[in-house]
Design a protein around this motif. Structure first.
Motif: not given
Length: 166
Positions: A75-89
């Motif tokens: 399932r697609i949880i969310t879509t991220l765009h310019k200015g967003d970040s991921f991998g923090e956890m």
């Protein structure tokens, strides 16, 4: 390491770099790594290790979670765009990726690794502390958002009117 070409203006707009001065941003920029991924590229794979936080400079990515009970369901949880970040956890809990990240368009990102954060802590403890506090705030905001989505889920039991005794 080569210095990142991303302007301080981009960093100033990202919540993880909030409250930092130009000299602190210059220190951080010296550790940032730049990457460009073509459309439909798996940037991070659920279950694999990740030691970096990723900041989207340009592009769009999907955060995709596979069900643990069935590898065929995702399932697609969310879509991220310019200015967003991921991998923090993964920076905080040092566990494998909780979800996959797939580029929906050509995507330009910058990354900051655990090792880099450690080096920053040795050079400027105040900057490191601010980065970690900002990181914790970002994770807290996401957790609050997830809590809200769960509370609004149709399949949840209700207790009735809110009680002040809880």
């Amino acid at each position: 390491m080569s210095e990142c070409t991303v302007a301080n203006e981009f960093l100033c707009k990202h919540s993880m770099f909030g409250g930092l001065q130009d000299d602190e941003l210059l220190l951080i920029k010296s550790y940032l790594q730049e990457h460009t991924y073509p459309q439909n590229t798996v940037i991070l794979q659920q279950g694999q290790s990740n030691n970096s936080v990723h900041f989207i400079v340009e592009g769009e990515v999907a955060i995709v979670r596979q069900a643990e009970t069935s590898k065929k369901q995702s399932r697609i949880i969310t879509t991220l765009h310019k200015g967003d970040s991921f991998g923090e956890m993964e920076l905080i809990d040092i566990q494998s990726c909780a979800a996959s990240v797939i580029s929906l368009t050509e995507t330009h990102i910058i990354t900051l690794s655990n090792k880099d954060l450690y080096q920053i802590s040795l050079q400027n403890l105040k900057t490191y502390t601010m980065l970690i506090l900002n990181l914790a705030r970002d994770i807290s905001r996401r957790l609050r958002s997830a809590d809200e989505m769960l509370a609004l889920s149709k399949n949840r039991s209700t207790l009735g009117p809110a009680s002040s005794s809880l």
